[in-house]
Design an enzyme around this catalytic site. Sequence first.
Site, short mmCIF file in Angstrom:
data_model
loop_
_atom_site.label_atom_id
_atom_site.label_comp_id
_atom_site.label_asym_id
_atom_site.label_seq_id
_atom_site.Cartn_x
_atom_site.Cartn_y
_atom_site.Cartn_z
N PHE A 150 7.77 -7.16 6.05
CA PHE A 150 7.27 -5.98 6.77
C PHE A 150 5.76 -5.94 6.86
O PHE A 150 5.21 -5.30 7.76
CB PHE A 150 7.74 -4.70 6.06
CG PHE A 150 7.00 -4.40 4.77
CD1 PHE A 150 5.79 -3.73 4.78
CD2 PHE A 150 7.50 -4.82 3.54
CE1 PHE A 150 5.10 -3.47 3.61
CE2 PHE A 150 6.81 -4.58 2.36
CZ PHE A 150 5.62 -3.89 2.39
N SER A 227 9.21 -11.53 -1.23
CA SER A 227 9.12 -11.37 -2.68
C SER A 227 9.68 -12.60 -3.42
O SER A 227 10.40 -13.42 -2.85
CB SER A 227 9.89 -10.13 -3.13
OG SER A 227 11.28 -10.31 -2.92
N CYS A 282 0.08 -10.42 0.27
CA CYS A 282 0.23 -11.42 -0.79
C CYS A 282 -1.09 -12.05 -1.17
O CYS A 282 -1.16 -12.75 -2.18
CB CYS A 282 1.23 -12.49 -0.36
SG CYS A 282 0.68 -13.49 1.04
N GLU A 382 3.81 -8.31 -9.63
CA GLU A 382 3.12 -8.02 -8.38
C GLU A 382 3.42 -6.57 -8.01
O GLU A 382 4.55 -6.23 -7.64
CB GLU A 382 3.60 -8.96 -7.26
CG GLU A 382 2.87 -8.74 -5.96
CD GLU A 382 3.31 -9.70 -4.86
OE1 GLU A 382 2.49 -10.04 -4.00
OE2 GLU A 382 4.51 -10.08 -4.86
#
Length: 499
Positions: A150, A227, A282, A382
């Site tokens: 997304f 992920s 990221c 994360e």
Amino acid sequence: MTKKVPLYIDGEFVQSKTSQWIDVTNPATQEVIAQAPCATKEEMDAAVASAKKAFLTWKETPVSERARVMMRYQALLKEHHDEIAEILASETGKTFDDAKGDVWRGIEVVEHAANIPSLLMGETVENVARGIDTYSYTQPLGVCAGITPFNFPAMIPLWMFPLAISCGNTFILKPSEQDPLTPTRLVELFEQAGAPKGVLQVIHGAKDQVDFILDEPAVRAISFVGSVPVGQYIYRRGTENMKRVQAFAGAKNHCVIMPDANKSQVISNLVGASVGAAGQRCMAISVAVFVGAAKDWIPEIAEELKKVRPGAWNDKAAAYGPLISPQAKQRVENFIKQGQEEGATLLVDGRNCEVKDFPDGNWVGPTMFSDVTTDMEIYKNEIFGPVLCATSTDTLEEAIELVNANPYGNGTSMFTASGAAARKYQHEVEVGQVGINIPIPVPLPFFSFTGWKGSFFGDLHAYGKQGVRFYSETKTITARWFESDIADVNGPNMTINLN
């Protein structure tokens, strides 16, 4: 009536016959702005059949013609740049400037794809044995697929299908169900650019649709960004089905700050790199490692973070937008609470953030912890939010050891005025993308995007000469030196390329 997002199958936008729909919401208001379908088995079979058929003729299309499609496409993307950015901002919550950056980085990849003829050249050697010549050719695989997240609904799809298609493959795109309107517009423009019927298909959905891609025998290669758990799942299931898989996964990016660094530059860059895009990228800097006396700068960084405020996409004063969903907001706030419970010092608390006229938005304000240790969950995970963790070491060697012990290896940066320190860091750190006096070292498309360790599963370089890259990693260095610093570091250890 709520807009129904179409599928794109066999060169046509079609409404799905599914009974399962996923709401697409504006993260600043929770308003449902569209619904994305979970494509049926019959619809996905039709997409595969069309892609297989189109490949038979597309792979024989002259490479110059394929390049011209990309040339027309990049021109259309530039013409509609702001329009695409507005669509992107409305469904992701990104600020308009951030959304424009998302689109532009994708355009740069399409520009690269327009140069595909020179990238597809093979090799030849005469007389490898007496009277024997050898030639190599770079040829397309067939039907490829991309599964995108997304957080960059323009850039990441544009990482994938333009290059795959320009190489002569056909492509099935499964974009994020949370923001499918941007990819839909990208496909409309691709069609206008003259892309032949069937070279690109778009299916929407969730896990069942991903599993179809992973299991479908006709799909030869898969690219994924997302992920760690999902990346591991896609890599394992895809390779079990004997497919080529590249899966970019999570990150915990460190910024190492030396005491000789340009202080004002560090503070400005670190604030933007840690909370920009609401931390939902990221390549965000989520850990700051202060070496020696540099730790004295921590209070000043916290004060600068307190000045940053989020807002709606069209608020020119907003630094970043909301998180993508209420669930994402709750996850970040849970980590903030956990960090306090674990003993970290909460210098800036972004919970209970309010934005005028948008009481229902998924807002989290800038957040900063100090005294963070490597055994804390806020360090190990994360967070994917506007949260910066600060820690410190006495020496550069200790900082390198700390970074290398982390299971992720996506990106890292270092701020220093020492050429020797910079060279040591770039050579010894076990991270794929390294920035020297650069906060977020994302390379341009003609360099490799190279995550290491738990940030990447698969092999990007299967075409490497003599197989060399099967057995080695690629590290991309992006360095900047300030004019005032050049004289101080221009010594025998100054071997870093300057740009």
